[in-house]
Design a protein around this motif. Structure first.
Motif, PDB file in Angstrom:
ATOM      1  N   TYR A   1      12.237 -44.404  -7.410  1.00  0.00           N
ATOM      2  CA  TYR A   1      10.992 -43.711  -7.103  1.00  0.00           C
ATOM      3  C   TYR A   1      11.337 -42.333  -6.576  1.00  0.00           C
ATOM      4  N   ASN A   2      10.403 -41.427  -6.658  1.00  0.00           N
ATOM      5  CA  ASN A   2      10.572 -40.073  -6.131  1.00  0.00           C
ATOM      6  C   ASN A   2       9.177 -39.541  -5.835  1.00  0.00           C
ATOM      7  N   GLU A   3       8.863 -39.354  -4.568  1.00  0.00           N
ATOM      8  CA  GLU A   3       7.511 -38.959  -4.177  1.00  0.00           C
ATOM      9  C   GLU A   3       7.215 -37.501  -4.499  1.00  0.00           C
ATOM     10  N   GLN A   4       8.229 -36.739  -4.905  1.00  0.00           N
ATOM     11  CA  GLN A   4       8.040 -35.370  -5.393  1.00  0.00           C
ATOM     12  C   GLN A   4       8.442 -35.326  -6.866  1.00  0.00           C
ATOM     13  N   TRP A   5       7.653 -35.965  -7.710  1.00  0.00           N
ATOM     14  CA  TRP A   5       7.991 -36.139  -9.132  1.00  0.00           C
ATOM     15  C   TRP A   5       6.712 -35.932  -9.951  1.00  0.00           C
ATOM     16  N   PRO A   6       6.315 -34.677 -10.180  1.00  0.00           N
ATOM     17  CA  PRO A   6       5.043 -34.419 -10.873  1.00  0.00           C
ATOM     18  C   PRO A   6       5.058 -34.908 -12.310  1.00  0.00           C
ATOM     19  N   SER A   7       3.889 -35.332 -12.756  1.00  0.00           N
ATOM     20  CA  SER A   7       3.756 -35.804 -14.130  1.00  0.00           C
ATOM     21  C   SER A   7       2.395 -35.414 -14.678  1.00  0.00           C
ATOM     22  N   ASP A   8       2.390 -34.824 -15.877  1.00  0.00           N
ATOM     23  CA  ASP A   8       1.154 -34.452 -16.562  1.00  0.00           C
ATOM     24  C   ASP A   8       0.661 -35.654 -17.356  1.00  0.00           C
ATOM     25  N   ILE A   9      -0.390 -36.273 -16.858  1.00  0.00           N
ATOM     26  CA  ILE A   9      -0.932 -37.494 -17.469  1.00  0.00           C
ATOM     27  C   ILE A   9      -2.245 -37.161 -18.170  1.00  0.00           C
ATOM     28  N   THR A  10      -2.306 -37.460 -19.447  1.00  0.00           N
ATOM     29  CA  THR A  10      -3.466 -37.116 -20.269  1.00  0.00           C
ATOM     30  C   THR A  10      -4.286 -38.362 -20.577  1.00  0.00           C
ATOM     31  N   PHE A  11      -5.605 -38.194 -20.547  1.00  0.00           N
ATOM     32  CA  PHE A  11      -6.539 -39.278 -20.850  1.00  0.00           C
ATOM     33  C   PHE A  11      -7.288 -38.944 -22.138  1.00  0.00           C
ATOM     34  N   GLU A  12      -7.365 -39.910 -23.049  1.00  0.00           N
ATOM     35  CA  GLU A  12      -8.124 -39.762 -24.289  1.00  0.00           C
ATOM     36  C   GLU A  12      -9.081 -40.936 -24.429  1.00  0.00           C
ATOM     37  N   ILE A  13     -10.303 -40.663 -24.846  1.00  0.00           N
ATOM     38  CA  ILE A  13     -11.298 -41.703 -25.087  1.00  0.00           C
ATOM     39  C   ILE A  13     -11.816 -41.531 -26.500  1.00  0.00           C
ATOM     40  N   ASN A  14     -11.702 -42.583 -27.307  1.00  0.00           N
ATOM     41  CA  ASN A  14     -12.102 -42.545 -28.718  1.00  0.00           C
ATOM     42  C   ASN A  14     -11.475 -41.351 -29.447  1.00  0.00           C
ATOM     43  N   GLY A  15     -10.244 -41.037 -29.090  1.00  0.00           N
ATOM     44  CA  GLY A  15      -9.529 -39.956 -29.755  1.00  0.00           C
ATOM     45  C   GLY A  15      -9.819 -38.576 -29.200  1.00  0.00           C
ATOM     46  N   ALA A  16     -10.813 -38.458 -28.315  1.00  0.00           N
ATOM     47  CA  ALA A  16     -11.146 -37.163 -27.726  1.00  0.00           C
ATOM     48  C   ALA A  16     -10.308 -36.941 -26.467  1.00  0.00           C
ATOM     49  N   ARG A  17      -9.666 -35.788 -26.396  1.00  0.00           N
ATOM     50  CA  ARG A  17      -8.846 -35.477 -25.232  1.00  0.00           C
ATOM     51  C   ARG A  17      -9.749 -35.095 -24.065  1.00  0.00           C
ATOM     52  N   ILE A  18      -9.812 -35.975 -23.076  1.00  0.00           N
ATOM     53  CA  ILE A  18     -10.678 -35.746 -21.927  1.00  0.00           C
ATOM     54  C   ILE A  18     -10.076 -34.714 -20.989  1.00  0.00           C
ATOM     55  N   GLY A  19      -8.771 -34.731 -20.834  1.00  0.00           N
ATOM     56  CA  GLY A  19      -8.114 -33.761 -19.976  1.00  0.00           C
ATOM     57  C   GLY A  19      -6.801 -34.291 -19.443  1.00  0.00           C
ATOM     58  N   THR A  20      -6.085 -33.429 -18.735  1.00  0.00           N
ATOM     59  CA  THR A  20      -4.776 -33.767 -18.167  1.00  0.00           C
ATOM     60  C   THR A  20      -4.812 -33.566 -16.662  1.00  0.00           C
ATOM     61  N   TRP A  21      -4.316 -34.562 -15.954  1.00  0.00           N
ATOM     62  CA  TRP A  21      -4.208 -34.516 -14.490  1.00  0.00           C
ATOM     63  C   TRP A  21      -2.730 -34.598 -14.132  1.00  0.00           C
ATOM     64  N   THR A  22      -2.291 -33.760 -13.188  1.00  0.00           N
ATOM     65  CA  THR A  22      -0.900 -33.780 -12.762  1.00  0.00           C
ATOM     66  C   THR A  22      -0.761 -34.616 -11.502  1.00  0.00           C
ATOM     67  N   CYS A  23      -0.087 -35.752 -11.637  1.00  0.00           N
ATOM     68  CA  CYS A  23       0.169 -36.623 -10.492  1.00  0.00           C
ATOM     69  C   CYS A  23       1.339 -36.033  -9.697  1.00  0.00           C
ATOM     70  N   PRO A  24       1.258 -36.003  -8.367  1.00  0.00           N
ATOM     71  CA  PRO A  24       2.328 -35.359  -7.586  1.00  0.00           C
ATOM     72  C   PRO A  24       3.625 -36.141  -7.495  1.00  0.00           C
ATOM     73  N   GLY A  25       3.582 -37.478  -7.681  1.00  0.00           N
ATOM     74  CA  GLY A  25       4.829 -38.217  -7.518  1.00  0.00           C
ATOM     75  C   GLY A  25       4.717 -39.690  -7.814  1.00  0.00           C
ATOM     76  N   ASP A  26       5.849 -40.367  -7.612  1.00  0.00           N
ATOM     77  CA  ASP A  26       5.990 -41.811  -7.788  1.00  0.00           C
ATOM     78  C   ASP A  26       6.259 -42.386  -6.391  1.00  0.00           C
ATOM     79  N   PHE A  27       5.326 -43.177  -5.875  1.00  0.00           N
ATOM     80  CA  PHE A  27       5.317 -43.508  -4.456  1.00  0.00           C
ATOM     81  C   PHE A  27       5.986 -44.854  -4.173  1.00  0.00           C
ATOM     82  N   GLY A  28       7.047 -44.795  -3.350  1.00  0.00           N
ATOM     83  CA  GLY A  28       7.776 -46.019  -3.060  1.00  0.00           C
ATOM     84  C   GLY A  28       8.341 -46.110  -1.657  1.00  0.00           C
TER      85      GLY A  28
END
Length: 305
Positions: free
Chosen positions: A183-210
């Protein structure tokens, strides 16, 4: 802000508030972090009793602790893990004009993932870690935590809308974070959400919490990630938002949700993104929230009721 429905699923959390000593601990920690010794002295009780109260608050996800260097070895410093909680006494599932569904994180319908990756139920790891083939193991439906370094998983959301009912808003709530080796609590990740093939948007998570164990994470778990962040994705007539922050101009009308057709939800992290930090999805047996992927479909009727 954490929203808790008052009920048996959250008994452990509510029980923590039924102790004058624990309430006093929360009052003290609201002012400053404190170590066990100082808490005990202020409360006028032993360190052993104070430790037991703090452990209950940690198990409920209200307090977090970390070991830091002290004058004589290490000391356990406690601080608040939550700023505020909304207690909901009337069940949201009794709302009119809304269909609810709960989808376990292991019940994805398709996937394409790369290591680091894996799955686990509430009692054991499923298959072998870092081998994407086990995402096709029939046991994957029992998973309560799913993680991958890049790629995507896709879920099918049941569509119970009837003829004459128009979808006004689609709301999706889930516990999610990045995926780092260990785990690394300072580990950003660009996570994208799609619904029915439409790109809803991307949210950057700040880390992996452990660093702290999740309130519902099983005691046997020792593979890093312990909890995520509770995020609420909403697509309505005014666009798409995550926790009230605008993601895109995609509206519910752009999703092409047809009568009698399931809705696809794809969660992905691309290797080409600026922050390819992976995805971890936590279900009701892991993390800080007693839930799976919760979906609400709010609708209006074209006919008078």
């Amino acid at each position: 802000m954490l929203i808790l429905e008052v009920g048996r699923d959250h008994f452990r959390f509510l029980e923590c508030l039924a102790s004058e000593t624990r309430i006093r601990i929360l009052e003290l920690l609201s002012e400053n972090p404190m170590n066990i010794r100082d808490l005990a002295l202020t409360l006028g009780v032993s360190s052993a009793i104070t430790t037991k109260h703090v452990q209950k608050l940690e198990e409920a996800g209200i307090v977090k602790s970390e070991s830091v260097p002290g004058k004589r070895g290490t000391q356990k410093v406690c601080s608040l893990a939550l700023d505020q909680v909304l207690l909901q006494f009337r069940s949201s599932k009794k709302e009119p004009n809304v269909y609810f569904s709960s989808i376990p994180v292991g019940q994805y319908s398709s996937f394409e993932v790369k290591p680091t990756c894996g799955l686990a139920s509430d009692s054991s790891v499923i298959g072998m870690i870092d081998d994407p083939r086990y995402f096709a193991d029939p046991e994957h439906v029992k998973a309560s935590i799913v993680w991958f370094g890049s790629g995507w998983v896709e879920y099918r959301i049941p569509n119970f809308l009837l003829a004459g009912q128009r979808l006004k808003a689609l709301e999706i709530s889930l516990e999610i974070c990045s995926e780092a080796p260990g785990y690394n609590e300072q580990w950003p990740s660009d996570i994208t959400f799609e619904i029915n093939g439409a790109r809803i948007g991307t949210w950057t998570c700040p880390g992996d919490f452990g660093a702290q164990r999740g309130a519902y994470t099983p005691s046997w778990w020792n593979l890093g990630t312990n909890y995520g962040l509770l995020k609420r994705l909403t697509v309505g007539d005014g666009g798409s938002h995550i926790d009230g922050t605008r993601l895109s101009s995609v509206t519910v009308g752009d999703l092409a949700i047809g009568y009698g057709k399931d809705i696809s939800l794809r969660i992905r992290c691309d290797e080409t993104s600026e922050h390819c930090g992976g995805v971890t999805l936590l279900g009701r047996s892991f993390g800080n929230y007693r839930q799976d992927i919760e979906v609400a479909m709010r609708y209006e009727s074209a006919r008078a009721d």
